[in-house]
Design a protein around this motif. Sequence first.
Motif, PDB file in Angstrom:
ATOM      1  N   THR A  70       0.809  -1.225   0.000  1.00  0.00           N
ATOM      2  CA  THR A  70       0.000   0.000   0.000  1.00  0.00           C
ATOM      3  C   THR A  70       0.844   1.277   0.000  1.00  0.00           C
ATOM      4  O   THR A  70       0.298   2.382  -0.011  1.00  0.00           O
ATOM      5  N   ASN A  84       0.133   4.108   2.711  1.00  0.00           N
ATOM      6  CA  ASN A  84      -1.243   4.580   2.852  1.00  0.00           C
ATOM      7  C   ASN A  84      -1.990   3.934   4.013  1.00  0.00           C
ATOM      8  O   ASN A  84      -3.148   4.259   4.251  1.00  0.00           O
ATOM      9  N   LEU A  85      -1.331   3.040   4.731  1.00  0.00           N
ATOM     10  CA  LEU A  85      -1.961   2.366   5.862  1.00  0.00           C
ATOM     11  C   LEU A  85      -1.735   3.193   7.120  1.00  0.00           C
ATOM     12  O   LEU A  85      -0.610   3.599   7.407  1.00  0.00           O
TER      13      LEU A  85
END
Length: 336
Positions: free
Chosen positions: A162, A165-166
């Motif tokens: 990701t 974006n986590l």
Amino acid sequence: MSHKSTWARAARWALLPAAFMAAMAAAQAPANPSRQAGYPDKPVRMVVTFPPGGSADAVVRMITPRLNESLGQPVVVDNRPGAGGNVGLGMVAKAPGDGYTLGVGAAGALAANSSLYADMPFDPLKDFAPVGMLAAIPFVIVGHPSLQARTLQELIALARRTSGNLSIAHGGNGTAMHLSAALFEQMANIKLVGVPYKGSGPAALAVLANQVPLAVVDLPASLQQIKAGKLVAYAVTSAQRLPMLPDVPTASEAGLDGYDAVGWFGVVAPAGTPPAIVTRLNAGIGQALKDPQIQTAMRNLGVEPAPGSPDQFSRYIHTETRKWGQVIRSANIKID
């Protein structure tokens, strides 16, 4: 007069200078400081750098009745929260080193804050005499069940896919939970978006509501939800598994070899407090922490009893200061 009586009288006279010198030396030798001062002959103030009702405050109030008994004087709890513990410990640092003012500080004020704050009211390594550690607070890395990850390694792989974006919630900037999350990022070589909350409870609730996918939280905020399957427990942050979550691996076991991050708090006295007083206080604290009823009550609060000597606590503070200083600098964490 017989030769026998003459020799006996001479021997008695010969011993007189030695006896006189021994008596003089005893009179001039420094007495045990705690006994010399009649310590304690008045109440002892325990400055707690947390507000009433929290786990640290609760632990202090559990052990003070035992300290009252061992010292023969009341130990009065004085809650002075603020600035990550700097307010309360600042008062202790300025107090006389006579054993009548003690402080209860945590990993923040005693180890991390010197790297977080530009202006510190004390030097944690020079201005205190460590008395003894009280407890360690293990954390849990948890996630929402909707995440496509069931193990820590799967979570790390998901974070890499990701590309930063986590998000991960924690109990507030500069807290042990925040630093534990930062250490997790560094050791796993991943990038997460930190989301601060005002305490472990709100951070856990944010994950339950799926507002944030991950969090580092303490046991009281997460245990029941983990057991109910409403939170996924990826790993505990301590070096050993927890009795309350025996099936949850440590982060080290789950692939981050050597990971160990816990909150903790302990008792310090002002620098210059006589060693005999420190030893006596440590003995009283240790006796209380080894009581099975107190140990059970502490574990029900999500904290692990951690009795030890003043030297052990001093070494631990130095080790933690170096460790968290490196983490803070690497993550560029600052507190205004």
